[in-house]
Design a protein around this motif. Sequence first.
Motif, PDB file in Angstrom:
ATOM      1  N   GLY A  69      17.511   4.176  11.757  1.00 44.07           N
ATOM      2  CA  GLY A  69      16.211   4.480  11.199  1.00 44.07           C
ATOM      3  C   GLY A  69      15.495   3.186  10.818  1.00 44.07           C
ATOM      4  N   VAL A  70      14.303   3.327  10.214  1.00 39.73           N
ATOM      5  CA  VAL A  70      13.466   2.170   9.877  1.00 39.73           C
ATOM      6  C   VAL A  70      12.762   2.431   8.553  1.00 39.73           C
ATOM      7  CG1 VAL A  70      11.417   0.863  10.522  1.00 39.73           C
ATOM      8  CG2 VAL A  70      13.073   1.472  12.266  1.00 39.73           C
ATOM      9  N   VAL A  71      12.733   1.364   7.716  1.00 37.20           N
ATOM     10  CA  VAL A  71      11.911   1.379   6.484  1.00 37.20           C
ATOM     11  C   VAL A  71      10.636   0.598   6.770  1.00 37.20           C
ATOM     12  CG1 VAL A  71      11.759   0.656   4.090  1.00 37.20           C
ATOM     13  CG2 VAL A  71      13.908   1.575   4.965  1.00 37.20           C
ATOM     14  N   ASN A  72       9.476   1.220   6.592  1.00 31.94           N
ATOM     15  CA  ASN A  72       8.176   0.583   6.814  1.00 31.94           C
ATOM     16  C   ASN A  72       7.526   0.264   5.477  1.00 31.94           C
ATOM     17  OD1 ASN A  72       8.454   0.714   9.489  1.00 31.94           O
ATOM     18  ND2 ASN A  72       6.784   2.153   9.890  1.00 31.94           N
ATOM     19  N   VAL A  73       7.201  -1.014   5.260  1.00 28.13           N
ATOM     20  CA  VAL A  73       6.438  -1.437   4.080  1.00 28.13           C
ATOM     21  C   VAL A  73       5.032  -1.799   4.578  1.00 28.13           C
ATOM     22  CG1 VAL A  73       6.278  -3.050   2.186  1.00 28.13           C
ATOM     23  CG2 VAL A  73       8.532  -2.287   2.975  1.00 28.13           C
ATOM     24  N   VAL A  74       4.023  -1.026   4.134  1.00 29.41           N
ATOM     25  CA  VAL A  74       2.660  -1.165   4.637  1.00 29.41           C
ATOM     26  C   VAL A  74       1.868  -2.070   3.700  1.00 29.41           C
ATOM     27  CG1 VAL A  74       0.565   0.042   5.305  1.00 29.41           C
ATOM     28  CG2 VAL A  74       2.806   1.113   5.660  1.00 29.41           C
ATOM     29  N   MET A  75       1.200  -3.090   4.299  1.00 28.09           N
ATOM     30  CA  MET A  75       0.350  -4.017   3.543  1.00 28.09           C
ATOM     31  C   MET A  75      -1.051  -3.948   4.149  1.00 28.09           C
ATOM     32  SD  MET A  75       3.079  -7.189   3.498  1.00 28.09           S
ATOM     33  CE  MET A  75       2.148  -8.163   2.331  1.00 28.09           C
ATOM     34  N   GLU A  76      -1.994  -3.262   3.448  1.00 28.82           N
ATOM     35  CA  GLU A  76      -3.354  -3.135   3.971  1.00 28.82           C
ATOM     36  C   GLU A  76      -4.078  -4.472   3.850  1.00 28.82           C
ATOM     37  OE1 GLU A  76      -5.458   0.119   2.353  1.00 28.82           O
ATOM     38  OE2 GLU A  76      -3.871   1.588   2.769  1.00 28.82           O
ATOM     39  N   THR A  77      -4.816  -4.812   4.904  1.00 30.89           N
ATOM     40  CA  THR A  77      -5.387  -6.157   5.001  1.00 30.89           C
ATOM     41  C   THR A  77      -6.485  -6.411   3.976  1.00 30.89           C
ATOM     42  OG1 THR A  77      -6.904  -5.337   6.700  1.00 30.89           O
ATOM     43  CG2 THR A  77      -4.841  -6.304   7.445  1.00 30.89           C
ATOM     44  N   HIS A  78      -7.254  -5.377   3.574  1.00 30.19           N
ATOM     45  CA  HIS A  78      -8.316  -5.632   2.595  1.00 30.19           C
ATOM     46  C   HIS A  78      -7.737  -5.982   1.229  1.00 30.19           C
ATOM     47  CE1 HIS A  78      -7.431  -1.385   1.692  1.00 30.19           C
ATOM     48  NE2 HIS A  78      -7.996  -1.599   0.519  1.00 30.19           N
ATOM     49  N   LEU A  79      -6.515  -5.436   0.925  1.00 26.04           N
ATOM     50  CA  LEU A  79      -5.869  -5.816  -0.331  1.00 26.04           C
ATOM     51  C   LEU A  79      -5.369  -7.250  -0.265  1.00 26.04           C
ATOM     52  CD1 LEU A  79      -3.892  -2.540  -1.058  1.00 26.04           C
ATOM     53  CD2 LEU A  79      -6.107  -3.255  -1.957  1.00 26.04           C
ATOM     54  N   LEU A  80      -4.867  -7.688   0.924  1.00 24.32           N
ATOM     55  CA  LEU A  80      -4.456  -9.077   1.080  1.00 24.32           C
ATOM     56  C   LEU A  80      -5.648 -10.014   0.871  1.00 24.32           C
ATOM     57  CD1 LEU A  80      -2.084  -8.974   4.179  1.00 24.32           C
ATOM     58  CD2 LEU A  80      -1.450  -9.556   1.844  1.00 24.32           C
ATOM     59  N   GLY A  87      10.420  10.094   5.191  1.00 31.23           N
ATOM     60  CA  GLY A  87      10.096   9.843   3.797  1.00 31.23           C
ATOM     61  C   GLY A  87       8.711   9.244   3.691  1.00 31.23           C
ATOM     62  N   TRP A  88       7.850   9.796   2.794  1.00 31.57           N
ATOM     63  CA  TRP A  88       6.429   9.409   2.739  1.00 31.57           C
ATOM     64  C   TRP A  88       6.134   8.849   1.361  1.00 31.57           C
ATOM     65  CZ3 TRP A  88       2.878   8.757   6.311  1.00 31.57           C
ATOM     66  CH2 TRP A  88       1.543   8.667   5.937  1.00 31.57           C
ATOM     67  N   GLY A  89       5.595   7.615   1.305  1.00 33.87           N
ATOM     68  CA  GLY A  89       5.352   6.975   0.018  1.00 33.87           C
ATOM     69  C   GLY A  89       3.903   6.607  -0.217  1.00 33.87           C
ATOM     70  N   ASP A  90       2.966   7.248   0.445  1.00 26.27           N
ATOM     71  CA  ASP A  90       1.544   6.949   0.248  1.00 26.27           C
ATOM     72  C   ASP A  90       1.010   7.888  -0.825  1.00 26.27           C
ATOM     73  OD1 ASP A  90      -1.194   6.546   0.357  1.00 26.27           O
ATOM     74  OD2 ASP A  90      -1.155   6.110   2.499  1.00 26.27           O
ATOM     75  N   PRO A  91       0.589   7.353  -1.992  1.00 24.37           N
ATOM     76  CA  PRO A  91       0.151   8.240  -3.089  1.00 24.37           C
ATOM     77  C   PRO A  91      -1.205   8.889  -2.806  1.00 24.37           C
ATOM     78  CG  PRO A  91      -0.163   5.931  -3.703  1.00 24.37           C
ATOM     79  CD  PRO A  91       0.551   5.930  -2.399  1.00 24.37           C
ATOM     80  N   GLN A  92      -1.932   8.421  -1.812  1.00 23.11           N
ATOM     81  CA  GLN A  92      -3.280   8.932  -1.583  1.00 23.11           C
ATOM     82  C   GLN A  92      -3.329  10.038  -0.538  1.00 23.11           C
ATOM     83  OE1 GLN A  92      -5.803   5.665  -0.647  1.00 23.11           O
ATOM     84  NE2 GLN A  92      -5.405   4.554  -2.560  1.00 23.11           N
ATOM     85  N   SER A 133       0.821  -1.212   0.000  1.00 28.27           N
ATOM     86  CA  SER A 133       0.000   0.000   0.000  1.00 28.27           C
ATOM     87  C   SER A 133       0.852   1.258   0.000  1.00 28.27           C
ATOM     88  CB  SER A 133      -0.931  -0.005   1.219  1.00 28.27           C
ATOM     89  OG  SER A 133      -1.707  -1.171   1.218  1.00 28.27           O
ATOM     90  N   SER A 134       1.911   1.284   0.800  1.00 28.16           N
ATOM     91  CA  SER A 134       2.780   2.458   0.866  1.00 28.16           C
ATOM     92  C   SER A 134       4.098   2.053   1.490  1.00 28.16           C
ATOM     93  CB  SER A 134       2.133   3.578   1.689  1.00 28.16           C
ATOM     94  OG  SER A 134       1.985   3.171   3.035  1.00 28.16           O
ATOM     95  N   ILE A 135       5.077   2.958   1.371  1.00 31.50           N
ATOM     96  CA  ILE A 135       6.417   2.755   1.928  1.00 31.50           C
ATOM     97  C   ILE A 135       6.789   4.033   2.668  1.00 31.50           C
ATOM     98  CG2 ILE A 135       8.823   2.213   1.424  1.00 31.50           C
ATOM     99  CD1 ILE A 135       7.870   0.962  -1.206  1.00 31.50           C
ATOM    100  N   GLY A 136       7.332   3.888   3.877  1.00 29.41           N
ATOM    101  CA  GLY A 136       7.755   5.038   4.671  1.00 29.41           C
ATOM    102  C   GLY A 136       9.126   4.825   5.273  1.00 29.41           C
ATOM    103  N   VAL A 137       9.807   5.944   5.533  1.00 31.08           N
ATOM    104  CA  VAL A 137      11.143   5.923   6.158  1.00 31.08           C
ATOM    105  C   VAL A 137      11.063   6.795   7.416  1.00 31.08           C
ATOM    106  CG1 VAL A 137      13.569   6.485   5.912  1.00 31.08           C
ATOM    107  CG2 VAL A 137      12.331   5.529   3.977  1.00 31.08           C
ATOM    108  N   TYR A 138      11.584   6.262   8.552  1.00 34.65           N
ATOM    109  CA  TYR A 138      11.526   6.957   9.842  1.00 34.65           C
ATOM    110  C   TYR A 138      12.910   6.950  10.471  1.00 34.65           C
ATOM    111  CZ  TYR A 138       6.535   6.278   9.227  1.00 34.65           C
ATOM    112  OH  TYR A 138       5.262   6.281   8.759  1.00 34.65           O
ATOM    113  N   ASP A 139      13.222   8.023  11.239  1.00 31.58           N
ATOM    114  CA  ASP A 139      14.532   8.091  11.898  1.00 31.58           C
ATOM    115  C   ASP A 139      14.483   7.323  13.212  1.00 31.58           C
ATOM    116  OD1 ASP A 139      13.160   9.638  13.706  1.00 31.58           O
ATOM    117  OD2 ASP A 139      13.969  11.550  12.981  1.00 31.58           O
ATOM    118  N   ALA A 140      15.583   7.357  13.975  1.00 32.79           N
ATOM    119  CA  ALA A 140      15.716   6.552  15.192  1.00 32.79           C
ATOM    120  C   ALA A 140      14.742   6.982  16.272  1.00 32.79           C
ATOM    121  CB  ALA A 140      17.153   6.626  15.720  1.00 32.79           C
ATOM    122  N   GLN A 141      14.208   8.220  16.182  1.00 30.41           N
ATOM    123  CA  GLN A 141      13.232   8.662  17.185  1.00 30.41           C
ATOM    124  C   GLN A 141      11.806   8.377  16.751  1.00 30.41           C
ATOM    125  OE1 GLN A 141      15.904  10.738  16.308  1.00 30.41           O
ATOM    126  NE2 GLN A 141      16.963   9.918  18.126  1.00 30.41           N
ATOM    127  N   GLY A 142      11.606   7.826  15.549  1.00 28.60           N
ATOM    128  CA  GLY A 142      10.283   7.481  15.082  1.00 28.60           C
ATOM    129  C   GLY A 142       9.624   8.562  14.250  1.00 28.60           C
TER     130      GLY A 142
END
Length: 913
Positions: free
Chosen positions: A178-189, A118-123, A105-114
């Motif tokens: 930091g952390v890379v977040n890969v978001v998988m929305e459950t309704h798409l699954l 970086g924002w990857g949600d097109p909506q 669904s989207s990809i995000g990047v966060y630093d060590a404090q959360g």
Amino acid sequence: MRTVPSAPLRLTFQRKLLLASAAVLLPVMVLLGVDLFEDARLTRKTLLDAQRLTAHAVAVQVAESFEAAIDLGWALANDPLVQTLDPELLDAHLLQLTGHHTRFSSIGVYDAQGHNRGWGDPQLPAEPRLWIGDRPYFQRVMTTNTPVVSEVIELRRPVRTALIVAVPIRDDQGQPRGVVNVVMETHLLAQRYLSTRHHSQQEILLVDPAGRLAFHTHSPTLPFERGLAFASFPPLRGALEGRAMRIDRATDPLTQEDILGAFVPTPRHGWAVGVMASRELAMAPLTQRLYLKLGAVVGIALFSGLLAVVLSRRQTRPVRQLQSLAHALGQGDMARRAHIQTGDEMEELGEAFNQMATHIAQRQREVDALRAGAEDHARQLAAIIASVPDAILLASPDGRLFDANPAGLRLLGVTEHTQLEVLLTDHLQRSWIRHPDGRSLSLEELPLSRALRGETFSDLELRMRSLTGEEYLVSVNGAPVRDATGRIILGEIVLHDITERKKIEEERARLLAREQALARVGQALVREVELERITSVASEQCRQALGADAVGLWLAHPDPSRFTWMAAHGFSPASHADLEQLPPCELPPGTVQDEALQIIDAQGSADMSFPGHALAKREGFASVVLIPLHSRARLVGVLACFSREPLELSASEREFHTTVGQLVAVAIEKARLFQEVREALRLREEFMSAAAHELKTPVTTLQTWADILTRKEAGAERQRKGLAAISRGARRLGRLVEHLFSALRMAPGLAKLERDRVDLRALLAEHVASLSRSTDHPIHLVAEETPIIDADRQRMGEVLAHLLENALRYSPPARPIEIRLGCVGHEAVVSVHDHGPGIPPERQPHVFEPLYEPLPSGAPGYAGMAGLGLHLSSRIIEAHGGRIWLESAPGEGTTFCFSLPLHGVEGTRHANA
């Protein structure tokens, strides 16, 4: 009382023939039933195998999706552009990647404090930036430095249900930055796995390790709050524990339908997949086959039954003839004979019947002989019942008491059986039957009534009274007496007199209650040390222990005839207020001077003066027990127990009251001794304060002049050594005076700490630098971390000064002092190590006591000057919620350590915060 054997099951000959036909037909029915059962089993197995295969396929795809997300996260985490954590560069880059990877669904990047970098949600727009520092999955990634698949969560923006695959972004040292977040929305699954279903009635669900639903194809819009509907579903819990589960019947927690299905764990990550179907829809073909086969079975059974009835009627005609002749024979007609000519066993049976008639007279004589023997047996049984020591009572079904054995007659107080024959209602009133606590007994609860209703019971305790007026406590067992047909013909009860046994048990319970009361009084008094609390607790506990309606406690003056009220319990609010205004009362000489307690009639002893006499009259108390309280041969007070009923105490009760009074007297004496000790401590503190003030001025003057003479006068070597010795002694005395002032300030407890954030490393470096300029001992500071603590900076400086001063005092010349600073868990730990002689093991437990010298006089390294530095240090560290200790061995030096909670640690309790 005779027992009639139960009649065997009687079947007519025709019915037996019908049963034989049914027995022949039974194997066919059983085979048909087995076929139906096996068909159902194979159908369920086929369905469950198909669902298990589907579940395994979905589980593998889910694991591959997670791995694909982790691989994408690693690729982004190692991307130099992502390593910059620059939002201006990352937002567009991540939006482009999200468009290429439609599975996510989207990809995000966060630093060590959360904070989002970086924002990857097109909506949704990137601003305002999200903060995820409180998310458990983010904290696990930063802690473990490994990828983490989150549990099912509700996204904050947009508000949707999803799971997140988080991958750490590592720096050059491999630490997470930091952390890379890969978001998988459950309704798409859910939409992705719909195609794996074998038919539209089949439902697929996916749950995380906590049991929360990621998706359920039957409820694609399931709210997040209902996600735990399957959390306690046993098959799903088994799959989460790593076991593949198959169920052929269960209730769906969402739809409440009967289902069958398979549940399997994913190959990795600890998730579980379930595939289910409605049992009704899945088993519909089997149900149709079942109805068809049941119709065939019913048809065969009806035809076979009709044929059996026709044949059985023909075969039973000779039997009915024999039955008619048997009835005639029973009525005395010995001339009739059977005429059966069937040429089979029935004809032989007719001949045997004719022979039987000739033997009836002989059998009748034998029956008469047996009757006489039975009467003898009945008389013997009656003699046995009469000899039973317990009472036995019998009641007829019409609700009337009609018989009893001799023991029963004695218990009821009657002499003739004719006096027994009364209705149960009259028996209930005449014998005054009650519950053990004296409550009335209804007719339905009467033991004989219960036995007549068919109840069987045992060990039922009741009270009853005989006609002679004697009262008994009895244990009752009862049961109905039935005839051969099972009809109740009598109600029987057996009564055992337990009056004496109960008296013994009550006495034992009373003695145990006294022991427990003494224990409660003793425990309550031992816990208290203040006189007011002791008197209050003593009056409250004594009221319960002694069973009094009210209790008052008066303490004796130095004049043993005068008493002052201290505490009371059980009086009305108005009387309690009057007690507080009650002036000291006087007792006539000898009233309570002896150690023996006294019982006073509160309403009739107008000439007797005792504490609370007027209040006793007003409150309506009938008796007062005065218990003199003696300790060390001295009267310390009087305990007065007020009762609304006249009292007569036995010797054991008087002894118990006296023992309670002795306990209270000892506790009062203990409180007075505690007050004396506290007063002595106060005088000691006043003396220390005066001594410190008196010493401060001459010690300061002595030290000042010693320093001036040392700098200004160029005397002989012996003179300089003497001045140096005077200066050192004056400094030691000065430090001792300062320690005394600190001890006096801390005597009632530290003043409120001025807490602030303190850099412990900087504070240590400051004291090391200051002390290094005035000593020839090298001081080494090893600080691998920079812990921040909540502390009073001045007080912590005093602790460091005391510990460093102690290390310098006992270290050999020019030997180093080693200081270490580190973190262990949620605490900062500081250690100060010297190379001195070490502290003997037997003296180590006392090192932190005031004015204690760690080394004995004359031992190597003995400094000759006791101080308060270590004692004050322990007080300050404990006030900060920390702890202090030492590690030492003779000849190997000493290490003093203390630990303090780090800044921001929740739940830490500070003594003076």
